[in-house]
Design an enzyme around this catalytic site. Structure first.
Site, short mmCIF file in Angstrom:
data_model
loop_
_atom_site.label_atom_id
_atom_site.label_comp_id
_atom_site.label_asym_id
_atom_site.label_seq_id
_atom_site.Cartn_x
_atom_site.Cartn_y
_atom_site.Cartn_z
N PHE A 13 0.82 -1.06 -0.12
CA PHE A 13 0.20 0.21 0.36
C PHE A 13 0.90 1.22 0.15
O PHE A 13 2.07 1.41 0.94
CB PHE A 13 -0.85 -0.17 1.26
CG PHE A 13 -1.88 0.88 0.84
CD1 PHE A 13 -3.01 0.85 0.67
CD2 PHE A 13 -1.91 2.33 1.87
CE1 PHE A 13 -3.98 1.83 0.43
CE2 PHE A 13 -2.70 2.84 1.73
CZ PHE A 13 -3.82 2.96 0.75
N ASP A 30 1.69 -4.96 8.86
CA ASP A 30 0.26 -3.61 8.88
C ASP A 30 -0.60 -5.31 8.30
O ASP A 30 -1.13 -5.95 7.32
CB ASP A 30 0.79 -2.63 7.30
CG ASP A 30 -0.60 -1.79 7.50
OD1 ASP A 30 -1.72 -2.93 7.41
OD2 ASP A 30 -0.48 -1.45 6.49
N TYR A 72 -11.00 1.13 10.75
CA TYR A 72 -12.09 1.32 9.95
C TYR A 72 -12.72 0.17 8.99
O TYR A 72 -13.97 0.78 8.20
CB TYR A 72 -12.31 3.09 9.60
CG TYR A 72 -10.34 2.74 9.01
CD1 TYR A 72 -10.99 2.83 7.21
CD2 TYR A 72 -9.70 3.97 9.57
CE1 TYR A 72 -9.35 3.09 6.60
CE2 TYR A 72 -8.78 4.27 8.33
CZ TYR A 72 -8.64 3.60 7.28
OH TYR A 72 -7.78 4.17 6.68
N LYS A 73 -11.86 -0.69 8.30
CA LYS A 73 -12.12 -1.65 7.48
C LYS A 73 -13.40 -2.45 7.92
O LYS A 73 -14.73 -2.33 8.77
CB LYS A 73 -10.82 -1.76 7.28
CG LYS A 73 -9.78 -0.82 6.05
CD LYS A 73 -8.73 -0.90 5.49
CE LYS A 73 -8.07 0.15 4.79
NZ LYS A 73 -6.77 -0.05 4.83
N ARG A 79 -11.97 -4.38 -7.68
CA ARG A 79 -12.63 -5.36 -5.60
C ARG A 79 -13.43 -5.31 -5.68
O ARG A 79 -13.77 -4.29 -5.34
CB ARG A 79 -10.62 -4.15 -5.27
CG ARG A 79 -10.30 -4.61 -3.97
CD ARG A 79 -9.28 -3.72 -3.39
NE ARG A 79 -10.09 -2.74 -2.97
CZ ARG A 79 -9.64 -1.64 -1.39
NH1 ARG A 79 -7.85 -2.27 -1.90
NH2 ARG A 79 -10.00 -1.10 -1.39
C1 PLP Z 1 -6.15 1.15 4.60
C2 PLP Z 1 -4.87 1.28 4.82
C3 PLP Z 1 -3.99 1.79 5.60
C4 PLP Z 1 -4.35 3.68 6.23
O1 PLP Z 1 -3.47 4.47 6.25
P1 PLP Z 1 -3.65 5.69 7.11
O2 PLP Z 1 -2.99 5.86 7.71
O3 PLP Z 1 -5.42 5.13 7.53
O4 PLP Z 1 -4.82 6.56 6.12
C5 PLP Z 1 -2.54 2.17 5.58
N1 PLP Z 1 -1.78 0.93 4.77
C6 PLP Z 1 -2.60 -0.41 4.19
C7 PLP Z 1 -1.96 -1.22 4.17
C8 PLP Z 1 -3.84 -0.33 4.01
O5 PLP Z 1 -4.63 -1.11 4.08
#
Ligand code: PLP
Length: 420
Positions: free
Chosen positions: A128, A205, A230-231, A380
């Site tokens: 990401f 992560d 939040y996911k 997705r």
């Molecule tokens: C959704 C996601 C993020 C989001 O990071 P924020 O700091 O909340 O914007 C980070 N890393 C991964 C792998 C994600 O899927």
């Protein structure tokens, strides 16, 4: 799949679904809308507005500053619940704080400071973006070598690639347990073992894993982790993230942002930074209390359902998506962009189509199916198991087939929107 891919088969799966009743515990104002993007932003739990009203009116309105007496440790209390029910960690190893990006920065910096004689950081070249950028920044600021491990866009990182990159100079490996794009699921135990043998730390992560797949941080000897609430955890837009540090490491690691929330006896307001030895040393500052509070009712649903049952349903939902896609969508120019077997994935599936962006938009506007688009050319599909039914998934793929077969997307502009 067993029983075929008829709508009746999907209805039978719904009838046998032990989690079916959880759907009614979430807000769904539009009965026609099929929401397959719970891996970007989970649905609103029905209990959340009422709970927030109480926090606002009684906590803030009546209690005012006195409410901090109880609010002050919510990040730790919610962290302990996440540890027990979602992350397979021990009490005192998880805390809620800041965002995932900020937590990745804090934990990576702490791990690098603790390994001054090593100069390499490993990451997945397809991870990401925020993860890649945070590490780029850290590597540049510290003059470290950042090695981007080649990984398959659809299949994920192979352990052989990781193994051959691990040498005595590697301080830190940063990986996503579930890939944000393909859904590829890594073997946490195997990765931790490889890194340990090379004397490197792993920072996981768990953004697309927490609340979707069982995670065993303690049992696999994981060192560090961070991820979103939040996911699949449904904490609400921008709800604060979690971080995990293995108990035995906590006192030895020092994070780079020396805020007062990490301080011993913070209200003594002492002259110099002297962090507590516990997980709270990874806190920085006053939490966004309303967003933090919204994690409580959301997490209660995940606890009640149980991650094992959520995973079992997620496997079946994923299988249904890929079976239907193979039957209906392959003839329309789609191809799978995820590992083939459900056990090799988290809870989302990606499909490749050269027109994926236009299809994704048309699907939302004309067919009321929300999923998302990811570069390059990926659609997705994330059916969050807690509130998504099998018949819904069947209908969604059916509508997708209709949209593409009609060519309804072909009149759309091809430019990407600001948010995809
Ligand atoms: C959704 C996601 C993020 C989001 O990071 P924020 O700091 O909340 O914007 C980070 N890393 C991964 C792998 C994600 O899927």
């Amino acid at each position: 799949m067993n029983g075929g891919t008829t709508r009746e088969a999907a209805e039978r799966l719904d009838a046998d679904d032990p989690l079916a009743a959880f759907r009614g515990r979430f807000v769904a104002t539009d009965p026609e809308l099929i929401y397959l993007d719970g891996n970007s932003l989970g649905r609103l739990p029905a209990a959340t507005p009422e709970l927030l009203r109480g926090v606002v009116e009684q906590g803030w309105g009546d209690g005012l500053v006195r409410s901090w007496e109880s609010w002050i440790d919510w990040g730790s209390r919610l962290g302990d619940r996440l540890a027990e029910h979602v992350l397979g960690a021990r009490p005192g190893e998880v805390v809620i704080s800041d965002s995932t990006s900020v937590n990745l920065f804090k934990l990576a910096a702490a791990a690098l400071d603790a390994a001054p004689d090593r100069g390499t950081v490993l990451m997945d070249a397809e991870d990401f973006p925020t993860n890649r950028y945070v590490l780029q920044g850290l590597a540049e600021q510290r003059g470290l070598r950042l090695r981007r491990l080649r990984s398959d866009l659809d299949g994920g990182l192979s352990l052989d690639v990781l193994r051959s990159a691990l040498d005595g100079d590697v301080a830190l490996v940063v990986l996503s347990l579930v890939s944000y794009r393909s859904g590829a699921l890594l073997d946490m135990a195997a990765v931790n073992e490889l890194a340990r043998a090379a004397g490197a730390r792993v920072l996981w992560d768990l953004s697309h894993a927490a609340g979707a797949v069982p995670v065993e941080l303690a049992a696999t000897g994981a060192d560090l982790a961070a991820g979103c609430t939040y996911k699949y955890l449904n904490g609400g837009p921008g709800s604060p993230a979690f971080l995990y540090v293995r108990r035995e490491l906590q006192a030895a690691l020092r994070q780079p942002i020396w805020g007062w929330y990490g301080q011993r006896d913070m209200f003594h307001m002492g002259p110099d930074y002297d962090p507590v030895p516990s997980i709270e040393r990874f806190l920085v500052s006053t939490p966004p209390l309303l967003s933090l509070a919204a994690i409580d009712p959301a997490l209660a649903l995940v606890e009640e359902a149980g991650v094992e049952r959520i995973r079992a349903k997620g496997l079946l939902l994923g299988q249904l998506v890929t079976d239907l896609a193979e039957e209906w969508l392959t003839p329309l120019g789609f191809r799978p962009a995820s590992p083939a077997r459900p056990e090799q994935r988290g809870s989302h599936v990606s499909l490749h189509h050269p027109d994926a962006w236009r299809i994704c938009q048309t699907l939302a506007s004309d067919a009321r199916v929300v999923c998302d688009y990811r570069v390059p050319d990926r659609l997705r599909i994330g059916p969050s198991p807690l509130y998504t039914g099998f018949t819904e998934v069947w209908d969604a793929v059916h509508r997708l087939r209709e949209v593409v077969a009609r060519g309804a997307h072909l009149s759309r502009p091809a430019e990407l929107a600001r948010v995809t």
